[in-house]
Every structure is written in structure tokens, then in C-alpha cells.
Design an enzyme around this catalytic site. Structure first.
Site, PDB file in Angstrom:
ATOM      1  N   HIS A 181       0.842  -1.199   0.000  1.00  0.00           N
ATOM      2  CA  HIS A 181       0.000   0.000   0.000  1.00  0.00           C
ATOM      3  C   HIS A 181       0.878   1.249   0.000  1.00  0.00           C
ATOM      4  O   HIS A 181       1.932   1.280   0.627  1.00  0.00           O
ATOM      5  CB  HIS A 181      -0.954   0.010   1.197  1.00  0.00           C
ATOM      6  CG  HIS A 181      -0.288   0.144   2.533  1.00  0.00           C
ATOM      7  ND1 HIS A 181      -0.038   1.372   3.122  1.00  0.00           N
ATOM      8  CD2 HIS A 181       0.164  -0.790   3.409  1.00  0.00           C
ATOM      9  CE1 HIS A 181       0.536   1.180   4.299  1.00  0.00           C
ATOM     10  NE2 HIS A 181       0.673  -0.110   4.499  1.00  0.00           N
ATOM     11  N   ASP A 193       6.520   1.587   6.235  1.00  0.00           N
ATOM     12  CA  ASP A 193       5.094   1.270   6.263  1.00  0.00           C
ATOM     13  C   ASP A 193       4.351   2.181   5.287  1.00  0.00           C
ATOM     14  O   ASP A 193       3.747   3.164   5.699  1.00  0.00           O
ATOM     15  CB  ASP A 193       4.542   1.440   7.675  1.00  0.00           C
ATOM     16  CG  ASP A 193       3.075   1.052   7.769  1.00  0.00           C
ATOM     17  OD1 ASP A 193       2.620   0.249   6.928  1.00  0.00           O
ATOM     18  OD2 ASP A 193       2.387   1.565   8.672  1.00  0.00           O
ATOM     19  N   GLU A 227      -5.036   1.427   2.978  1.00  0.00           N
ATOM     20  CA  GLU A 227      -4.828   0.317   3.920  1.00  0.00           C
ATOM     21  C   GLU A 227      -4.857   0.788   5.366  1.00  0.00           C
ATOM     22  O   GLU A 227      -5.395   0.109   6.246  1.00  0.00           O
ATOM     23  CB  GLU A 227      -3.481  -0.356   3.609  1.00  0.00           C
ATOM     24  CG  GLU A 227      -3.207  -1.637   4.372  1.00  0.00           C
ATOM     25  CD  GLU A 227      -2.542  -1.425   5.726  1.00  0.00           C
ATOM     26  OE1 GLU A 227      -2.450  -2.383   6.506  1.00  0.00           O
ATOM     27  OE2 GLU A 227      -2.117  -0.271   6.015  1.00  0.00           O
ATOM     28  N   GLU A 228      -4.281   1.956   5.625  1.00  0.00           N
ATOM     29  CA  GLU A 228      -4.144   2.425   6.997  1.00  0.00           C
ATOM     30  C   GLU A 228      -5.485   2.747   7.652  1.00  0.00           C
ATOM     31  O   GLU A 228      -5.576   2.817   8.874  1.00  0.00           O
ATOM     32  CB  GLU A 228      -3.252   3.670   7.037  1.00  0.00           C
ATOM     33  CG  GLU A 228      -1.815   3.440   6.591  1.00  0.00           C
ATOM     34  CD  GLU A 228      -1.034   2.586   7.568  1.00  0.00           C
ATOM     35  OE1 GLU A 228      -1.614   2.134   8.576  1.00  0.00           O
ATOM     36  OE2 GLU A 228       0.156   2.351   7.320  1.00  0.00           O
ATOM     37  N   GLU A 253       4.547  -5.604   3.870  1.00  0.00           N
ATOM     38  CA  GLU A 253       4.016  -4.695   4.874  1.00  0.00           C
ATOM     39  C   GLU A 253       5.125  -4.187   5.777  1.00  0.00           C
ATOM     40  O   GLU A 253       6.280  -4.570   5.656  1.00  0.00           O
ATOM     41  CB  GLU A 253       2.992  -5.445   5.720  1.00  0.00           C
ATOM     42  CG  GLU A 253       1.633  -4.886   5.929  1.00  0.00           C
ATOM     43  CD  GLU A 253       1.387  -3.420   5.946  1.00  0.00           C
ATOM     44  OE1 GLU A 253       2.295  -2.636   6.278  1.00  0.00           O
ATOM     45  OE2 GLU A 253       0.264  -3.023   5.663  1.00  0.00           O
ATOM     46  N   HIS A 326       4.405   4.324  12.689  1.00  0.00           N
ATOM     47  CA  HIS A 326       3.337   5.327  12.575  1.00  0.00           C
ATOM     48  C   HIS A 326       3.733   6.683  13.156  1.00  0.00           C
ATOM     49  O   HIS A 326       2.874   7.453  13.581  1.00  0.00           O
ATOM     50  CB  HIS A 326       2.051   4.835  13.251  1.00  0.00           C
ATOM     51  CG  HIS A 326       1.291   3.852  12.422  1.00  0.00           C
ATOM     52  ND1 HIS A 326       0.071   3.313  12.812  1.00  0.00           N
ATOM     53  CD2 HIS A 326       1.566   3.295  11.209  1.00  0.00           C
ATOM     54  CE1 HIS A 326      -0.359   2.472  11.889  1.00  0.00           C
ATOM     55  NE2 HIS A 326       0.541   2.458  10.907  1.00  0.00           N
TER      56      HIS A 326
END
Length: 980
Positions: A181, A193, A227-228, A253, A326
Site C-alpha cells: 500500500h 510502512d 490500507e491504513e 508490509e 506510525h
């Protein structure tokens, strides 16, 4: 005489045991740590494989991150998407492939150019989905519109023509899906990520479209968006015509921010064997079982691929350090070309193996629901060894091996014991042995029971101390493991070693026995056998393979114990030994009157009758002389013969080669077999258990910041530390005091540090969660932070806007943040919608940021909702709705709209800005009256300073040991209430 030292490096003497065991543990565990903390170096040749360019991959990663957050609903997200399309076009031109870019409008696919289509780019389409939030199990309905990029690389065996344009199910050879993604979270730059996954796919496209590299089976490369926010991209792909083609997949991922990319999980053993082709395979079944049992709460695109499409495949991801996950530290500075190459090389090898597979293992056809029927495969067990070798087995094979060990091990040991007893050489657990040829009650004590319970006492005491240390840390400084996991492990290991050594060495010094090593191995075997029983039950009933290392543990202990059993065959026959001992004692007393022992006999005279009970240190020749009836056996009294000791001045090679004060019968035992036992016990368990210990520690030590309990982290690491050291216990009583003394000092230092040190640092920043909410009707806004209680308040003290306000803090009610605190204050007002935007008047206010209308029809209602300068909106219901229908939304039996029990929320994601969502909902008849709730929209783009000033303030003033991350789909949520 008894021996205490020798220059032979292999004898079971203190110096040799201390040196060799220390070398084995230090070297092997150092290698395990080195493998866990490093990444295999990328090749110096920047084009190590045809069509793969590492320099280009790194530059693509820099351009994708570019110092900007790029979540769904940001301008940067659109820029990344355009960049990726441009790169794919450039790859096609560079490799001189004939291609066409395909656009979808209302489900019909047309092409810009005609010709041989080796490469097809699906640049945009009208796919959407409506479904329940099956991943988190929340009572929520999701609606999303696709912004995915799909690239189809035609395989040599693929069907001709544009087969995706027909409604007939694809009947050709199945293909392979590779997915990543390209969106990030609003608070993260998305390097690992999932930027590394994205650039990996770009290089795979380059490789497989280069002349001579066309795959045998076709490839669908999916670069998905959203995706997130809830796996929106993968869920939209379910509705795409291409989704019927691949039957296997590789998902790339990131759940960390660097390091190695490991195999997170796999559907079955057969597909896992393809990942084993990787040059640096890494991973362990424990992570897969963690997902299976719900211990790992993160979600990836693996879920819709397996549950909604029925595909078989692999989930490969970065997993540490989680403190950067994140956050703005998920950038190119905190990853490396080595990490890029690690994922790229694994993906390339896996895809080459999958696309060239000739078998029919993964072929299948869609069922009535459109779900592929490809078989389920076999439950898998896998683990790597030093990141170089990769073991893959079927769970059924592991179960068969477990049952075999459970049954065969005890049977073999029982048979051996019977044979040894028949040979009259069973010294373990032996007490007295009498002389059969004598009419007197003369006996020799064999002391075969001595020391049997020592290990149990040492194990219980040392393990209890270790576990109590975990409780102590959880109480006094619970988050020290967040940044100082090695200090915690060092404290555990040194404490357990020191306590166990003190008990075993102390007991051995007071009451030495040659059977201590064998008795410890018996206890280890019993312990490992019990653990193997539990493992076997888990394999059969829960389909868990994580206990594979208990199978290895039990097998290694069994072999070591087997050696101890075989050693008994070289001992003398017990009865002959008794006769020899009594004979030696008698000869010493009768033929050497000048000896110390005989002098003691003569000196005692008639007073010998007054002697107390003999002790272990009492001379064997001490006894009493019967005035009226001299002992008929060489003049040795019963009292003296009731020992197994040998006179000090007797040089009998049959009896005098034992170690110090151990039983004399042990003189015949080989002194080198301990080394074989060490080889079978220690290396394999240090490697396997050590790798599991470090993998789990790195995976869970920073999860308390997400709301996980901290005590299980300490208990789990304590148990694994004990398992790591247990193979040392058979030899522990021979280790000199220098090692435990040194380790005790390490324990004291680590204990003090762990109790008083600050638990966070620049390298391990405490994560906390941000969201700002605003009632658009009243204008009241609140900034809410979620985090660890106590430390969260320290963070907030740094923010100027909160300085003069009273914080409202309480335990959070957010379901997936259990145990965290939640603090709110009136924050800086947002500026997410500029005046005159989209025709708004120059005097517009926050009330104009959302427009909605609701019309009630009996127990149903129709909502019209539009947010300005956003793509994300929501509906909240105080009472759950039983049905949801979004205008233009597709329906699919594989994606039920409403979960069982109804939906309390409807999440709406549009591919276009300022979309007006129209949603129809229905309540049960009993809930048709007086419905209330909220309509809301989210704004995620914080790249422009001043758009969300509260978030800017947090980033600017947060302490260096902390890091902000998002809590919701966006950073700012504006809402209005409704009542119908």
C-alpha cells in the site's frame, strides 16, 4: 587417589567445564544477538539481478516519503499516486514492452492502444465496496472507493485476450498477486510502512518485464490506497475483475521501522516453502500463531485476501522498532538500503518460485460467491536459523514427531533401565548392598539416592526469584523494558544463574555425588516431557505450531539423558563392587597395622562401642572390635563396612579415580561424555530459544504504549530466559565461583538500573495518540491525547495551549487502548477549510465545513452528507442500524454490509474531494423512534503548517523522548449532531 585437576581439556573438572560452557554460551548467544540486531548487507553491485536497480529503489523511496505525510485525504497522497504511475510507464518504456493503460468507467474496460499486451496498467477504476469491519470486529460498516493501481504482467501460460472484460470466470493457469500500500498514516512518513514494499514492487515489475524474464505464470502487482484506514485498498480489489486471476499472493508490509523483513504469517506449508527460497529468510511460526489466536491486534491486507478471496499466500513485514511505527521517525534516515534489499531479495526469490511453479497445487475455480476454491493446504511450522536457513514442515509432521517422542522416549529409557538392572549396574537410587556370601549383616552404602531433589529445589527457587523480579519491575518501573530490554534480560539471566549455581554447587560441596548430572537430566526430561504434552495438545486441538521448540528441547534432553544411561554399563557389577570394597577395607585393616585407619581401630579399643552414628566424613576403617567374636571377614567390623569409602592410603585403580568425595564406584565412569551432552543440549537450544526470546522481546516490549498489559511482557521474557539457561544445569555444580560472582555483580548493576532509570530515550520514544474534535455548531473544540498515565501528563505540560487550563484526564474508553489514560483540553482552533473554498462565502465559518440533510421514512432514514476539502466522513448512531446502503455502492455476498448485531457507525471514503454521500439506513421496528447521533468528517492533511495548529504545537513542543501518532482516520474530526 581421587582426582581434582588435569590438563586434559575434555574432562569433567571445574576448569574445563567453566571454560567450555562459558565459550559455548557467550559465542552462540552473541551470534544470536548479532543476527537479531543487524541486516544482511546489500550487494555492492547496484544491479545484482537483471532488471533490479538498488540505487533506483532507494531514490524512489526518498521521493515517495519526501518529508511529507501522505494519508488518504491529503494532496501528498495524490502526488505519490501520480509518481508511481509515471514510474511504471517509465519502466515499460525502458524495457521496451508493448503495453496499454486501461481505464475503467462504469465497470467497462477500454484501452488507449492496441497490440501485444505484455504489460497492462489499470490506472483508475470505479470499483468500490461496502462491507462490515471484519478485521477489528467493531460494529461498523465501511464504504470505500478504489484509488488502487494495478499492473498485470502477462505470463507465458496465461489465456490470450482481455479476459477481464468478460463475465466468464477465468479458466487459464492461475497467477500470483504481489501487494503493498502506498498511503501512510497522517502522523507517519511511511518509509517502511509501506514505502519499502512499494519500491520493491516497482523493481519486481522492472525485473519481470525485462526481455527474457517474462514469468511462466502471470503477475498482478497491486499498489493499493487506504490500507491504513481499514484495509480499504485490498477490500476494493476484491471487486476488481483481475481478482479472479491470482490464487496465491505475497503481501509486503511494515509494522516497525527498519531491520529485517520477516515472514509474519502464512496460510499453509506448501506456499511457505516458496518463501524458503529467499537468500536471507527470516521469521517464526510464533508470529503467525499470535495472529491466529488474536494476541497480535494489527491488521494487514493478508486478511481480505485470505478471508474474502480465499487465496493462499504470505505476509512479509518489518516488525521493529515499534516505537517508530506510525510516527515521523518512519523515514529514510531510520531505514537503510540493507533493509530495502532484504525485503526485495526475499520478494524476488519468492515470486520467481511461485510464478515458475508447474504443479496444480493452487489451481481452482470460483464458487457461487465468487470465492476461489483452491484447497486449504496444510498447517505450517516454520523458523529460520541465523537468517540463513529456513525450516518448513507440516504441522501434522510435527504432531507425529511429538507423539513419537512422548511414547518412544520413556519406553526406551525403561528398557535401558531393565537391561542395566539385569547387569546389576543400576547404581541410581541404590541404598545398601549386602554381601551375599557372608552370614553377617555387612553392607556397603552406595548412596544412589543422594542429590536427587537438588535440581528441583534449585529450579523452583531460581525461577521464583526471576519471576518475582518481573513483578518488581512491573510495580516499580514498569516501562523500563520499553528502551532497556537487554538490561532486563541480563538481570533475569544473571539472577537465575547465581541462585541455581548456589544451590547446586553448595549441595554438591556438602554431599557430593557422581549422579548429580544424571539426576538433573532426569528432571529436565520430566519437565520437557510435560511441556511436550501441552505442545502436542496445542498442535492437535488448536492447530498451533509455536511449541515446536519444545519438541527440539525434549529430543535434545532425551539424547543427553540417554548418554547418562549408557554410561552405567561401564560401571562394575554392584555385587562385585561390594565384595571388592569390603576386601580392600579388610586388607587395609589387617595388613597395614601402621596405617592411620588401623591405628584408629587400635586406639578405640573397647570404647568403640560408644561411637555415634557414622557420618559421610567418617573413615571407612573406623569400627569396633568385638572382644568375644572377631569379624570373620578379614577382621573388618560391620560398622566400618557400612560405608562406601576407601582407605586413604589404598592405591586401587578400581576405586580411587573418582572425583574428590564422590562415590568410589564412579571411578569407572568416563569423564569426557559430559562434553557430548553439552553439545547435544546447549547449541541447538541456545540458537532456537535465543532467537525466539529476542524476537518476542522486540515484538512486545513496546506494546504497553498501545494499551497492552506490561506484566505479561515481563513474565514471558522471564520464562524464556529460564528455558535458555536450563541446558546448563547438568554442569552447573562443576563451574567455579568466578562466573556466578561476576554474574551476581551484573545482576546488582542491572537491578539498580532497571529500578531507577528513565524508561524512554531518543532511540525509544514513548508513543501517544492524538485527535482533535470540534462541535461545528458551537465551535467548541477539544484536543485529546491518549497515552501512558503519568507520562502523558508530563508531555502535555510542555504545550503552551494547555498550560493555563485544567486537564480532564480519565482512563480511556477506546476499546483497543485498554489501560491508557485520556486527557483533553480546549485546543487551538483548526483551519482545515479556507474561506471562499469551493464557492463558500468569504464570511464562512466552521459551520459551513459540513452540510447534511436527513429524512426519516418510518424505521428508515436517508442521509445526505458533504464535507468541504475532505474525502472522509462518518455517520454515528446511538442505536445500531440493521441495514446500510450507500448510493452507488456495490454489494457482494463476500462482504456483508452490516455485522451481526448491527452497525453503530458508517465510515465513508471517497476517491474525489467534497463528495456528497447518500446513505440509507434502517433500524429495527423497536428502535424506530427518537433516533439520535452525529454526522462527522475527518481532515488528515497536516503538511501545511497552520492547517491543524494543535497538531503543529504537539510536534513542536513534545519532549524528545516522546512521539505523537494518530488515533483516528484523520487528525481533526468536525461533527454535528442530528435527532430524528
Amino acid at each position: 587417589m581421587a582426582r581434582t585437576r588435569s590438563l586434559n581439556p575434555f574432562l569433567f573438572f571445574p576448569a574445563q567445564v567453566t571454560i567450555l560452557t562459558s565459550i559455548v554460551y557467550i559465542v552462540l548467544f552473541a551470534v544470536v544477538i548479532w543476527v537479531a540486531e543487524t541486516v544482511p548487507a546489500a550487494p555492492s553491485n547496484k544491479t545484482p539481478v537483471a532488471g533490479v536497480n538498488l540505487t533506483e529503489a532507494w531514490l524512489d523511496l526518498e521521493n515517495i516519503t519526501n518529508g511529507l505525510y501522505h494519508p488518504w485525504g491529503s494532496r501528498a497522497n495524490e502526488q505519490v499516486r501520480e509518481y508511481l504511475l509515471k514510474k511504471i510507464e517509465e519502466i515499460g518504456e525502458r524495457n521496451e514492452v508493448e503495453r496499454k493503460t486501461i481505464y475503467a468507467a462504469n465497470g467497462t474496460f477500454t484501452s488507449e492502444t492496441e497490440g501485444v499486451k505484455a504489460l497492462n496498467i489499470f490506472a483508475s477504476d470505479s470499483s468500490n465496496f461496502t462491507g462490515s469491519d471484519g478485521w477489528t470486529k467493531r460494529p461498523t460498516t465501511l464504504y470505500g472507493e478504489s484509488e488502487n493501481i494495478l499492473v498485470y504482467i502477462r505470463g507465458q501460460e496465461d489465456a490470450e485476450g482481455d479476459w477481464w472484460n468478460t463475465t466468464v470466470p477465468y479458466r487459464g493457469s492461475s497467477g500470483v498477486l504481489v501487494n503493498a500500500h502506498f498511503d501512510s498514516v497522517p502522523s507517519g512518513l511511511g518509509a517502511t510502512d509501506d514505502g519499502v514494499g512499494v519500491v520493491t514492487i516497482l523493481q519486481l515489475i522492472s525485473h519481470f518485464t525485462q526481455r527474457g524474464n517474462q514469468p511462466k505464470r502471470g503477475i498482478v502487482a497491486l499498489l493499493n490506497n487506504g490500507e491504513e484506514n481499514g484495509l480499504y485498498g485490498a477490500k476494493s480489489y476484491v471487486r476488481h475483475p483481475l481478482s479472479q486471476f491470482p490464487h496465491t499472493f505475497l503481501n509486503l508490509e511494515g509494522a516497525g521501522a527498519g531491520g529485517r523483513a520477516i515472514l509474519f504469517r502464512s496460510t499453509d506449508a506448501e506456499v511457505t516453502s516458496f518463501y524458503a527460497k529467499s537468500p536471507y529468510p527470516s521469521g517464526n511460526i510464533i508470529s503467525g500463531d499470535g495472529f491466529k489466536r488474536g494476541f497480535v491486534r494489527s491488521g494487514t491486507d493478508y486478511t481480505p485476501f485470505t478471508e474474502e478471496l480465499g487465496m493462499r499466500g504470505l505476509d512479509v513485514a518489518f516488525y521493529k522498532p515499534r516505537s517508530r511505527y506510525h510516527t515521523d521517525e518512519d523515514d529514510v534516515r531510520n531505514t537503510s538500503p540493507d533493509s530495502v534489499w532484504h525485503m526485495l531479495s526475499s520478494a524476488l526469490a519468492t515470486m520467481q518460485a511461485l510464478t515458475s511453479y508447474d504443479g496444480k497445487e493452487f489451481e481452482g475455480t470460483p464458487d457461487k460467491r465468487g470465492r476461489l476454491v483452491t484447497g486449504t493446504g496444510s498447517d505450517a511450522v516454520w523458523f529460520d536459523v541465523f537468517g540463513l536457513g529456513f525450516a518448513v514442515a507440516k504441522l501434522s509432521t510435527l504432531f507425529a514427531l511429538s507423539v513419537t517422542l512422548l511414547v518412544a522416549g520413556p519406553v526406551i529409557l525403561i528398557i535401558l533401565e531393565v537391561l542395566i538392572r539385569k547387569s546389576d549396574k543400576w547404581y541410581p537410587f541404590a541404598g545398601k548392598r549386602y554381601l551375599r556370601s557372608s552370614d553377617d549383616d555387612e553392607a556397603v552404602r552406595l548412596h544412589g539416592r543422594r542429590g536427587f531433589f537438588r535440581f528441583l529445589m534449585a529450579f523452583v527457587l531460581a525461577t521464583a526469584v526471576t519471576v518475582l523480579l518481573g513483578y518488581l519491575l512491573a510495580k516499580v518501573n514498569p516501562l523500563i523494558v520499553y528502551s532497556s530490554e537487554y538490561a532486563v534480560l541480563a538481570m533475569y539471566g544473571s539472577a537465575w544463574f547465581a541462585v541455581a549455581w548456589f544451590v547446586l554447587k553448595g549441595a554438591s560441596s556438602i554431599r557430593p555425588t557422581a549422579l548429580q548430572r544424571m539426576f538433573v537430566l532426569i528432571w529436565l526430561y520430566v519437565l520437557s516431557w510435560v511441556l511436550l504434552v501441552l505442545t502436542t495438545v496445542g498442535e492437535n486441538n488448536l492447530h498451533l505450531g509455536s511449541g515446536y521448540f519444545f519438541v527440539i528441547y525434549n529430543a535434545s534432553v532425551f539424547v543427553a539423558l540417554l548418554i547418562s544411561y549408557l554410561e552405567l554399563f561401564v560401571l562394575p557389577n554392584v555385587q562385585k563392587y561390594v565384595e571388592h570394597v569390603l576386601g580392600v577395607q579388610g586388607d587395609a585393616a589387617s595388613t597395614r597395622p601402621g596405617s592411620r585407619s588401623s591405628r584408629n581401630l587400635l586406639d578405640q579399643g573397647d570404647n568403640a562401642n560408644d561411637d555415634g552414628e557414622a557420618t559421610e566424613r567418617t573413615s571407612l576403617l573406623r569400627g569396633r572390635t568385638n572382644r568375644t567374636n572377631q569379624n570373620t571377614f578379614t577382621g573388618v567390623s560391620r560398622r566400618r563396612a557400612d560405608r562406601d569409602e576407601v582407605p586413604d592410603d589404598v592405591d586401587d585403580p578400581y576405586l580411587s579415580k573418582h572425583y574428590i568425595d564422590e562415590q568410589a564406584w564412579s571411578s569407572s565412569l568416563p569423564q569426557w561424555t559430559w562434553l557430548l551432552q553439552l553439545i547435544f543440549l546447549a547449541p541447538i537450544n541456545i540458537i532456537i530459544v535465543g532467537q525466539i526470546l529476542l524476537l518476542l522481546t522486540a515484538s512486545i516490549n513496546q506494546t504497553p504504549a498501545d494499551g497492552n498489559a506490561v506484566l505479561p511482557v515481563y513474565l514471558l521474557t522471564a520464562v524464556l530466559t529460564v528455558l535458555l539457561l536450563l541446558p546448563l544445569t547438568p554442569f552447573l555444580h562443576r563451574i567455579t565461583f568466578h562466573v556466578p560472582t561476576f554474574l551476581f555483580l551484573i545482576f546488582l548493576g542491572c537491578l539498580i538500573y532497571n529500578l531507577v532509570a528513565f524508561p524512554f530515550s531518543r532511540e525509544a520514544r514513548l508513543k501517544y495518540f492524538f485527535v482533535q474534535e470540534m462541535d461545528l455548531d458551537s465551535g467548541v473544540n477539544n484536543v485529546t491525547l491518549l497515552g501512558v498515565d503519568g507520562f502523558l501528563q508530563d508531555i502535555i505540560e510542555e504545550f503552551p495551549s494547555a498550560a493555563a487550563q485544567k486537564l480532564n484526564c480519565a482512563e480511556t474508553a477506546v476499546a483497543n487502548r485498554n489501560g491508557l489514560a485520556e486527557c483533553s483540553w480546549h485546543g487551538l482552533p483548526p483551519n482545515v477549510v479556507p474561506r471562499k473554498y469551493n464557492g463558500l462565502p468569504s464570511n464562512s465559518t466552521h459551520k459551513d465545513w459540513i452540510h447534511f440533510n436527513v429524512t426519516k421514512h418510518g424505521n428508515s432514514a436517508s442521509f445526505s452528507l458533504q464535507g468541504q476539502k475532505t474525502k472522509i466522513c462518518r455517520l454515528y448512531f446511538d442505536d445500531p442500524v440493521s441495514s446500510v446502503a450507500v448510493e452507488g455502492g456495490a454489494s457482494d455476498d463476500r462482504q456483508p454490509n452490516v455485522p451481526e448485531g448491527g452497525s453503530n457507525q458508517v465510515h465513508l471514503f471517497s476517491r474525489t474531494w467534497d463528495k456528497t454521500f447518500r446513505v440509507n439506513v434502517t433500524w429495527d421496528e423497536a428502535q424506530a423512534k427518537g433516533q439520535t447521533g452525529r454526522v462527522a468528517c475527518f481532515w488528515s492533511d497536516a503538511n501545511q503548517p497552520g492547517t491543524i495548529p494543535a497538531f503543529d504545537e504537539v510536534r513542536r513542543f513534545e519532549p524528545v523522548w516522546s512521539a505523537v501518532t494518530k488515533q483516528e482516520d484523520g487528525l481533526f474530526e468536525g461533527w454535528k449532531a442530528f435527532s430524528i
